[in-house]
Motif scaffolding. Structure first.
Motif, short mmCIF file in Angstrom:
data_model
loop_
_atom_site.label_atom_id
_atom_site.label_comp_id
_atom_site.label_asym_id
_atom_site.label_seq_id
_atom_site.Cartn_x
_atom_site.Cartn_y
_atom_site.Cartn_z
N GLN A 108 1.01 -1.22 0.03
CA GLN A 108 -0.09 0.02 0.09
C GLN A 108 0.99 1.17 -0.16
N GLU A 109 1.96 1.19 0.71
CA GLU A 109 2.79 2.51 0.95
C GLU A 109 3.44 2.71 -0.23
N LYS A 110 3.94 1.51 -0.85
CA LYS A 110 4.86 1.60 -1.92
C LYS A 110 4.10 2.27 -2.98
N TYR A 111 3.02 1.66 -3.47
CA TYR A 111 2.04 2.15 -4.66
C TYR A 111 1.54 3.51 -4.33
N SER A 112 1.41 3.83 -3.15
CA SER A 112 0.76 5.25 -2.67
C SER A 112 1.94 6.25 -3.18
N LYS A 113 3.13 5.92 -2.71
CA LYS A 113 4.31 6.93 -2.87
C LYS A 113 4.46 7.12 -4.34
N ILE A 114 4.31 6.06 -5.09
CA ILE A 114 4.57 6.21 -6.60
C ILE A 114 3.44 7.04 -7.03
N VAL A 115 2.37 7.12 -6.84
CA VAL A 115 1.13 7.95 -7.29
C VAL A 115 1.52 9.40 -6.73
N GLU A 116 1.59 9.65 -5.59
CA GLU A 116 1.96 11.07 -4.96
C GLU A 116 3.40 11.58 -5.63
N LYS A 117 4.33 10.82 -5.94
CA LYS A 117 5.64 11.17 -6.54
C LYS A 117 5.30 11.83 -7.94
N ASN A 118 4.32 11.17 -8.53
CA ASN A 118 4.16 11.47 -9.98
C ASN A 118 2.64 12.48 -10.14
N GLU A 119 2.68 13.25 -9.05
CA GLU A 119 1.52 14.23 -8.86
C GLU A 119 0.23 13.94 -9.08
N GLY A 120 -0.02 12.40 -8.38
CA GLY A 120 -1.40 11.88 -8.34
C GLY A 120 -1.98 12.16 -6.88
N ASP A 121 -3.10 11.66 -6.66
CA ASP A 121 -3.85 12.09 -5.42
C ASP A 121 -4.66 10.71 -5.01
N ILE A 122 -4.44 9.90 -3.82
CA ILE A 122 -5.09 8.84 -3.61
C ILE A 122 -6.39 9.49 -2.94
N VAL A 123 -7.64 9.29 -3.43
CA VAL A 123 -8.54 9.75 -2.62
C VAL A 123 -9.28 8.69 -1.53
N LYS A 124 -9.10 7.42 -2.05
CA LYS A 124 -9.70 6.34 -0.99
C LYS A 124 -8.70 5.11 -1.27
N LEU A 125 -8.74 4.32 -0.12
CA LEU A 125 -7.93 3.01 -0.33
C LEU A 125 -8.70 2.28 0.58
N GLU A 126 -8.97 1.10 0.10
CA GLU A 126 -9.61 -0.06 0.61
C GLU A 126 -9.06 -1.28 0.43
N ASN A 127 -8.94 -2.02 1.68
CA ASN A 127 -8.51 -3.39 1.73
C ASN A 127 -9.60 -4.39 1.66
N TRP A 128 -9.87 -5.18 0.67
CA TRP A 128 -10.89 -6.00 0.56
C TRP A 128 -10.61 -7.13 1.14
N GLY A 129 -9.52 -7.52 1.62
CA GLY A 129 -9.08 -8.58 2.23
C GLY A 129 -8.82 -9.99 1.30
N LEU A 130 -8.59 -11.18 1.86
CA LEU A 130 -8.56 -12.32 1.06
C LEU A 130 -9.73 -12.99 0.43
N LEU A 131 -9.87 -12.79 -0.86
CA LEU A 131 -11.10 -13.60 -1.49
C LEU A 131 -10.71 -14.63 -2.50
N ASN A 132 -11.44 -15.38 -2.85
CA ASN A 132 -11.48 -16.40 -3.79
C ASN A 132 -11.44 -15.92 -5.19
N LEU A 133 -10.47 -16.55 -5.81
CA LEU A 133 -10.33 -16.21 -7.34
C LEU A 133 -11.40 -17.03 -8.35
N SER A 134 -11.78 -16.57 -9.35
CA SER A 134 -12.57 -17.21 -10.24
C SER A 134 -11.90 -18.43 -10.65
N TYR A 135 -10.55 -18.26 -10.82
CA TYR A 135 -9.76 -19.46 -11.66
C TYR A 135 -8.44 -19.36 -10.91
#
Length: 118
Positions: free
Chosen positions: A23-50
């Protein structure tokens, strides 16, 4: 500035501290490139379709990002080489839905589940 919804699926054996680092790594990449994270959600461990790279489950992280296309391309470039990630997806949207939590169980859902089981 454009609006993007960006979802990352990390490996199922990723620890909570490693998820926090992602989360921190990709948030920093966005902010370093003049982006803004409006909301961050952790959906947890979910089953994959395949199966994806021999994994049946994945840890989902969902970002709502306000940024330019250059920021998203830089973000995806870094995600391509990350061995902890199974998949990622970026969708450009016209506006954000900040009220709805799609993966949060609330009391109404529990009551419906009880009625179905009876």
């Amino acid at each position: 500035m454009n609006f993007y919804e960006h979802t990352i699926i990390a490996r199922q054996d990723t620890s909570p501290s490693q998820l926090k680092q992602l989360q921190e790594k990709y948030s920093k990449i966005v902010e370093k490139n003049e982006g803004d994270i409006v909301k961050l959600e952790n959906w947890g461990l979910l089953n994959l379709s395949y199966l994806i790279k021999k994994n049946k489950k994945g840890n989902y992280l969902h970002f709502k990002i306000k940024a330019s296309g250059k920021t998203i391309s830089e973000l995806e470039k870094n995600e391509k080489i990350d061995k902890n990630l199974l998949r990622y997806l970026t969708v450009k949207v016209k506006k954000f839905d900040l009220e709805t939590d799609y993966f949060k169980k609330n009391s109404d859902d529990k009551e419906v589940d009880k009625k179905i089981k009876k």
